[in-house]
Design an enzyme around this catalytic site. Structure first.
Site, PDB file in Angstrom:
ATOM      1  N   GLY A  44       0.790  -1.232   0.000  1.00  0.00           N
ATOM      2  CA  GLY A  44       0.000   0.000   0.000  1.00  0.00           C
ATOM      3  C   GLY A  44       0.817   1.274   0.000  1.00  0.00           C
ATOM      4  O   GLY A  44       0.333   2.317   0.442  1.00  0.00           O
ATOM      5  N   HIS A  57      -0.326   0.245 -13.275  1.00  0.00           N
ATOM      6  CA  HIS A  57       0.338  -0.991 -13.718  1.00  0.00           C
ATOM      7  C   HIS A  57       1.838  -0.738 -13.826  1.00  0.00           C
ATOM      8  O   HIS A  57       2.253   0.286 -14.387  1.00  0.00           O
ATOM      9  CB  HIS A  57      -0.230  -1.425 -15.071  1.00  0.00           C
ATOM     10  CG  HIS A  57       0.280  -2.746 -15.510  1.00  0.00           C
ATOM     11  ND1 HIS A  57      -0.239  -3.937 -15.039  1.00  0.00           N
ATOM     12  CD2 HIS A  57       1.300  -3.083 -16.333  1.00  0.00           C
ATOM     13  CE1 HIS A  57       0.440  -4.943 -15.566  1.00  0.00           C
ATOM     14  NE2 HIS A  57       1.375  -4.450 -16.360  1.00  0.00           N
ATOM     15  N   ILE A 113      -9.261  -9.764  -9.890  1.00  0.00           N
ATOM     16  CA  ILE A 113      -9.844  -9.295 -11.149  1.00  0.00           C
ATOM     17  C   ILE A 113     -11.313  -8.948 -10.867  1.00  0.00           C
ATOM     18  O   ILE A 113     -12.065  -9.782 -10.352  1.00  0.00           O
ATOM     19  CB  ILE A 113      -9.786 -10.412 -12.233  1.00  0.00           C
ATOM     20  CG1 ILE A 113      -8.355 -10.948 -12.408  1.00  0.00           C
ATOM     21  CG2 ILE A 113     -10.372  -9.904 -13.548  1.00  0.00           C
ATOM     22  CD1 ILE A 113      -7.346  -9.971 -12.906  1.00  0.00           C
ATOM     23  N   LEU A 114     -11.704  -7.724 -11.228  1.00  0.00           N
ATOM     24  CA  LEU A 114     -13.096  -7.310 -11.003  1.00  0.00           C
ATOM     25  C   LEU A 114     -13.981  -7.886 -12.109  1.00  0.00           C
ATOM     26  O   LEU A 114     -13.581  -7.927 -13.273  1.00  0.00           O
ATOM     27  CB  LEU A 114     -13.194  -5.784 -10.974  1.00  0.00           C
ATOM     28  CG  LEU A 114     -12.454  -5.115  -9.802  1.00  0.00           C
ATOM     29  CD1 LEU A 114     -12.385  -3.595 -10.004  1.00  0.00           C
ATOM     30  CD2 LEU A 114     -13.122  -5.450  -8.463  1.00  0.00           C
ATOM     31  N   ASN A 140       1.489   2.987  -2.595  1.00  0.00           N
ATOM     32  CA  ASN A 140       0.740   3.908  -3.474  1.00  0.00           C
ATOM     33  C   ASN A 140      -0.477   4.482  -2.747  1.00  0.00           C
ATOM     34  O   ASN A 140      -0.819   5.646  -2.942  1.00  0.00           O
ATOM     35  CB  ASN A 140       0.318   3.218  -4.770  1.00  0.00           C
ATOM     36  CG  ASN A 140       1.437   3.195  -5.800  1.00  0.00           C
ATOM     37  OD1 ASN A 140       1.790   4.233  -6.353  1.00  0.00           O
ATOM     38  ND2 ASN A 140       2.010   2.022  -6.034  1.00  0.00           N
ATOM     39  N   ASN A 150      -6.503   2.046 -12.621  1.00  0.00           N
ATOM     40  CA  ASN A 150      -5.521   1.104 -12.065  1.00  0.00           C
ATOM     41  C   ASN A 150      -4.124   1.610 -12.388  1.00  0.00           C
ATOM     42  O   ASN A 150      -3.913   2.289 -13.382  1.00  0.00           O
ATOM     43  CB  ASN A 150      -5.720  -0.271 -12.716  1.00  0.00           C
ATOM     44  CG  ASN A 150      -4.696  -1.295 -12.263  1.00  0.00           C
ATOM     45  OD1 ASN A 150      -4.429  -1.443 -11.068  1.00  0.00           O
ATOM     46  ND2 ASN A 150      -4.100  -2.003 -13.217  1.00  0.00           N
TER      47      ASN A 150
HETATM   48  C1  GRF Z   1       2.845  -1.327  -7.734  1.00  0.00           C
HETATM   49  O1  GRF Z   1       4.066  -1.426  -8.413  1.00  0.00           O
HETATM   50  C2  GRF Z   1       1.681  -1.424  -8.682  1.00  0.00           C
HETATM   51  O2  GRF Z   1       1.936  -0.928  -9.948  1.00  0.00           O
HETATM   52  C3  GRF Z   1       1.483  -2.903  -8.770  1.00  0.00           C
HETATM   53  O3  GRF Z   1       1.755  -3.391  -7.490  1.00  0.00           O
HETATM   54  C4  GRF Z   1       2.632  -2.496  -6.806  1.00  0.00           C
HETATM   55  C5  GRF Z   1       1.945  -2.116  -5.539  1.00  0.00           C
HETATM   56  O4  GRF Z   1       2.791  -1.493  -4.636  1.00  0.00           O
HETATM   57  N1  GRF Z   1       0.180  -3.206  -9.304  1.00  0.00           N
HETATM   58  P1  GRF Z   1       2.225  -0.844  -3.309  1.00  0.00           P
HETATM   59  O5  GRF Z   1       1.348  -1.882  -2.628  1.00  0.00           O
HETATM   60  O6  GRF Z   1       1.451   0.378  -3.683  1.00  0.00           O
HETATM   61  O7  GRF Z   1       3.430  -0.528  -2.481  1.00  0.00           O
END
Ligand code: GRF
Length: 187
Positions: free
Chosen positions: A12, A103, A86-87, A14, A101
Site C-alpha cells: 500500500g 500498472h 480481477i473485477l 501507493n 488502475n
Molecule cells: C505497484 O508497483 C503497482 O503498480 C502494482 O503493485 C505495486 C503495488 O505497490 N500493481 P504498493 O502496494 O502500492 O506498495
C-alpha cells in the site's frame, strides 16, 4: 468534495502516496471515503492508522458483488492501488469510466493475466528491454486493456534487476498516480 475508494492487496505504498497528496491538497477537494482490501495486508493497516474507513472482503468469486453492495453510491473514483483480484465485467460496466488502475510497466506491453508485480519486472529483464515505466489506465473488463491516462518511462540499464526495477517503477508511480487522479477528477 470528491469521494475516492481505494482498493489494495499489498504494502500500500501507493495508497500512502494518495493519502499524503489528499492531505497536502495536491489532490484538492477530495477525501478517501473507504479502503477495501481483498486480503489482510499492510495497505489495510495504513488505512487503520489514518482512521480511514476500511473493510476486508476476502478474495474469491463473490468479491465484486460484495464490493458492489457496500461501495458508497456517491463514489467519484475507484482507484486500484496494487490490487490483485480481477473485477467482474458487470462491476466494471456499472462503474465504467470511474475505475482506474496503476500498472508497473509500459502498457500495452507486459499486461494481462499473470503480469503483476515481480513477474512484470522479470519479464522486462528477460526481454532485455531498454526502457520500462508505469501506466495509469481506465479499468474495463479486459485485463489491463483500458485506455491509458498517464504513462512515464525510465531507462533500463545492464545492472538492473527485478528488484531495482521495482524500486524505479515505484518512484515513477508516486509521481504519476496523483497526477492521473487529478486528471480524471477534472482538476
Ligand atoms: C505497484 O508497483 C503497482 O503498480 C502494482 O503493485 C505495486 C503495488 O505497490 N500493481 P504498493 O502496494 O502500492 O506498495
Amino acid at each position: 468534495m470528491k469521494n475516492l475508494v481505494i482498493l489494495v492487496s499489498g504494502s500500500g505504498s501507493n495508497l500512502q502516496r494518495i493519502i499524503d497528496t489528499v492531505d497536502s491538497g495536491e489532490i484538492p477537494d477530495a477525501q478517501i471515503s473507504l479502503v477495501v482490501a481483498d486480503r489482510e495486508c499492510y495497505g489495510l493497516e495504513r488505512a487503520r492508522n489514518h482512521n480511514i474507513e476500511n473493510v476486508l472482503i476476502p478474495r474469491g468469486k463473490n468479491f465484486s458483488s460484495e464490493l458492489g453492495k457496500i461501495i458508497p453510491e456517491n463514489t467519484d473514483l475507484i482507484v486500484l492501488a496494487g490490487f490483485l483480484s480481477i473485477l467482474k465485467p458487470e462491476f466494471c460496466e456499472n462503474w465504467n469510466g470511474k475505475i482506474i488502475n496503476i500498472h508497473p510497466a509500459l502498457l500495452p506491453k507486459y499486461g494481462g493475466k499473470g503480469m503483476w508485480g515481480h513477474h512484470v519486472h522479470h519479464a522486462v529483464i528477460d526481454a532485455k528491454e531498454k526502457e520500462s515505466g508505469a501506466t495509469v489506465h481506465f479499468v474495463t473488463s479486459g485485463i489491463d486493456e483500458g485506455e491509458a491516462i498517464l504513462q512515464k518511462s525510465f531507462e533500463v540499464t545492464e545492472n538492473d534487476t527485478a528488484e531495482t526495477l521495482a524500486e524505479k517503477v515505484h518512484k515513477i508511480e508516486y509521481e504519476i498516480f496523483p497526477e492521473a487522479i487529478n486528471k480524471v477528477l477534472g482538476n
